[in-house]
Enzyme design. Structure first.
Site, PDB file in Angstrom:
ATOM      1  N   HIS A 125       0.866  -1.190   0.000  1.00  0.00           N
ATOM      2  CA  HIS A 125       0.000   0.000   0.000  1.00  0.00           C
ATOM      3  C   HIS A 125       0.894   1.228   0.000  1.00  0.00           C
ATOM      4  O   HIS A 125       1.347   1.693   1.049  1.00  0.00           O
ATOM      5  CB  HIS A 125      -0.910  -0.053   1.239  1.00  0.00           C
ATOM      6  CG  HIS A 125      -1.898   1.073   1.327  1.00  0.00           C
ATOM      7  ND1 HIS A 125      -3.072   0.971   2.029  1.00  0.00           N
ATOM      8  CD2 HIS A 125      -1.887   2.323   0.821  1.00  0.00           C
ATOM      9  CE1 HIS A 125      -3.749   2.095   1.952  1.00  0.00           C
ATOM     10  NE2 HIS A 125      -3.038   2.953   1.228  1.00  0.00           N
TER      11      HIS A 125
ATOM     12  N   HIS B  78      -9.487   1.255  -1.123  1.00  0.00           N
ATOM     13  CA  HIS B  78      -9.431   1.857   0.209  1.00  0.00           C
ATOM     14  C   HIS B  78     -10.840   1.765   0.807  1.00  0.00           C
ATOM     15  O   HIS B  78     -11.819   2.180   0.155  1.00  0.00           O
ATOM     16  CB  HIS B  78      -9.037   3.329   0.118  1.00  0.00           C
ATOM     17  CG  HIS B  78      -7.578   3.562  -0.144  1.00  0.00           C
ATOM     18  ND1 HIS B  78      -6.913   2.995  -1.196  1.00  0.00           N
ATOM     19  CD2 HIS B  78      -6.662   4.314   0.535  1.00  0.00           C
ATOM     20  CE1 HIS B  78      -5.646   3.388  -1.161  1.00  0.00           C
ATOM     21  NE2 HIS B  78      -5.456   4.192  -0.127  1.00  0.00           N
TER      22      HIS B  78
ATOM     23  N   HIS C 159       1.355   4.910  -2.363  1.00  0.00           N
ATOM     24  CA  HIS C 159       0.989   5.808  -3.465  1.00  0.00           C
ATOM     25  C   HIS C 159       2.280   6.466  -3.952  1.00  0.00           C
ATOM     26  O   HIS C 159       2.930   7.182  -3.172  1.00  0.00           O
ATOM     27  CB  HIS C 159       0.015   6.875  -2.993  1.00  0.00           C
ATOM     28  CG  HIS C 159      -1.238   6.307  -2.393  1.00  0.00           C
ATOM     29  ND1 HIS C 159      -2.406   6.165  -3.100  1.00  0.00           N
ATOM     30  CD2 HIS C 159      -1.490   5.807  -1.147  1.00  0.00           C
ATOM     31  CE1 HIS C 159      -3.332   5.630  -2.314  1.00  0.00           C
ATOM     32  NE2 HIS C 159      -2.801   5.404  -1.123  1.00  0.00           N
TER      33      HIS C 159
ATOM     34  N   ASP D 295       1.964   3.945   2.829  1.00  0.00           N
ATOM     35  CA  ASP D 295       0.930   4.825   2.275  1.00  0.00           C
ATOM     36  C   ASP D 295       1.532   6.020   1.506  1.00  0.00           C
ATOM     37  O   ASP D 295       1.685   5.936   0.295  1.00  0.00           O
ATOM     38  CB  ASP D 295      -0.018   5.284   3.392  1.00  0.00           C
ATOM     39  CG  ASP D 295      -1.413   5.671   2.897  1.00  0.00           C
ATOM     40  OD1 ASP D 295      -1.708   5.469   1.717  1.00  0.00           O
ATOM     41  OD2 ASP D 295      -2.207   6.163   3.713  1.00  0.00           O
ATOM     42  N   ASP D 296       1.824   7.112   2.200  1.00  0.00           N
ATOM     43  CA  ASP D 296       2.392   8.323   1.577  1.00  0.00           C
ATOM     44  C   ASP D 296       3.580   8.778   2.424  1.00  0.00           C
ATOM     45  O   ASP D 296       3.490   9.773   3.162  1.00  0.00           O
ATOM     46  CB  ASP D 296       1.332   9.432   1.534  1.00  0.00           C
ATOM     47  CG  ASP D 296       0.105   9.001   0.760  1.00  0.00           C
ATOM     48  OD1 ASP D 296       0.174   8.959  -0.484  1.00  0.00           O
ATOM     49  OD2 ASP D 296      -0.916   8.684   1.399  1.00  0.00           O
TER      50      ASP D 296
ATOM     51  N   GLU E  15     -11.021   3.339   6.225  1.00  0.00           N
ATOM     52  CA  GLU E  15      -9.911   4.168   6.724  1.00  0.00           C
ATOM     53  C   GLU E  15     -10.555   5.207   7.658  1.00  0.00           C
ATOM     54  O   GLU E  15     -10.388   5.158   8.872  1.00  0.00           O
ATOM     55  CB  GLU E  15      -9.181   4.839   5.559  1.00  0.00           C
ATOM     56  CG  GLU E  15      -8.050   5.780   5.995  1.00  0.00           C
ATOM     57  CD  GLU E  15      -7.399   6.533   4.825  1.00  0.00           C
ATOM     58  OE1 GLU E  15      -7.989   6.577   3.729  1.00  0.00           O
ATOM     59  OE2 GLU E  15      -6.294   7.096   5.031  1.00  0.00           O
TER      60      GLU E  15
END
Ligand code: ADE
Ligand code: ZN
Length: 337
Positions: A14, A194, A16, A275-276, A197
């Site tokens: 996961h 997603h 991005h 994630d980010d 969340e």
């Protein structure tokens, strides 16, 4: 334990790629492309990274992506991430990209995917990191826009493993994308989304029953529905959990409150992901280290989190077996608690 975490072979599911845009690269690309940033300095950009929910993050994240213009920019972005993977012992990674963030600014779909894909191939050859590419639809945009994006992807199907669904979860439940996900599956693509969340547990149920996902991204709100928790354990539906992201976006107040180990103890196939990372304070090692500091997992639990990721990855049998063997060897060498 910190040494154990750094050496642990990892799998990321996961991530991005636009969320790996570090402020220093953002400034470099802004200069290269003649773009003025709303920040006076790299420090100023980092100071702006305080979020109170998902939307407050997304506003800043989409703005940062404006510096990505050429194929080389997408290549450089992806290559920088792969170097971080190497440093963190990430052996395999499955990355998301958001073509609509770029095509809406007049950037060609092909420019985006070519840059990312060529970096991934070079990462495989030069760094020994295997990878898969997953194209996400932005859920705040229309079904029609998603179909249009899938059309652009058709000449590149051999480069894509699957499709996903990201952006603002509240007010944008999975049902809107049932038909486009059906078409993607008919084209041979895997699906993930997603769900759970910030949004309710019902989004997780809908992602599974309507979008036929192979994994749920985040999914931590499943605890609102104890029957769902049991079903997730029974079916071993993977949840790609992102600990640092969940703290930065206030899904949990403190890492001590995070439910990942509770879910692991209940037998769910939970995994650790970043994630980010450029926005949330760290890559894979940082996520494991933060969990370790707050929740004191055992070495066996940390290895199980990685084992879950190997099981949940979109890999062929031999590649999966090689990763399991590698983890077994690591456990034999380093596994005394
Ligand atoms: N896009 C990038 N990161 C995201 C996240 N954590 N949730 C939803 N959409 C995203
Ligand atoms: Zn995400």
């Amino acid at each position: 334990m910190e040494d154990f975490i750094r050496r642990l072979p990892k799998v990321e599911l996961h991530l991005h790629i636009e969320g790996t845009l570090e402020p220093d690269l953002m400034f470099e690309l802004a200069e290269r492309n003649g773009i003025t940033l709303p920040y006076a300095s790299i420090e100023d950009a980092r100071d702006a990274y305080h979020f109170h929910n998902l939307q407050s993050f997304l506003d800043i994240y989409y703005q940062g992506a404006n510096v990505l213009i050429t194929e080389r920019d997408f290549f450089d972005l992806t290559w920088s991430y792969l170097l971080r993977c190497k440093a963190d012992n990430v052996m395999h990674t499955e990355i998301f990209f958001d073509p609509q963030t770029h095509t809406a600014r007049g950037i060609d779909f092909d420019t985006v995917i070519n840059g990312i894909y060529h970096a991934l191939r070079q990462g495989e050859k030069e760094l020994g990191i295997s990878s898969q590419l997953i194209m996400c639809f932005l859920r705040h945009l229309s079904e029609e826009a998603a179909f249009d994006t899938l059309e652009h992807a058709k000449p590149h199907l051999h480069r894509l493993k699957g499709i996903g669904l990201d952006s603002s979860e509240l007010g944008h439940p999975p049902a809107k994308f049932t038909r486009v996900f059906n078409e993607a599956r008919a084209l041979g693509l895997k699906t993930v989304a997603h769900a759970g969340e910030e949004g309710p547990a019902s989004n997780i149920r809908d992602a599974i029953s309507l979008l036929h996902v192979s994994r749920v991204d985040h999914g931590v709100q499943c605890v609102q529905d104890p029957e769902l928790v049991k079903e997730l354990a029974d079916t071993q539906m993977p949840l790609t959990v992102c600990p640092l992201s969940n703290i930065k976006l206030r899904v949990f107040d403190r890492m001590e409150d995070h439910n990942i180990l509770d879910l692991l103890n209940k037998g769910l196939c939970v995994t650790v992901n970043s994630d980010d990372p450029a926005f949330f304070g760290g890559y894979m090692n940082d996520n494991f280290l933060a969990l370790n500091q707050a929740l004191s997992p055992s070495k066996a639990q940390l290895v199980q989190l990685t084992r879950n990721a190997i099981n949940a990855a979109f890999l062929e049998k031999d590649a999966r077996q090689t990763l399991h063997q590698n983890l077994d060897d690591f456990w034999v060498a380093h596994g005394i608690d």
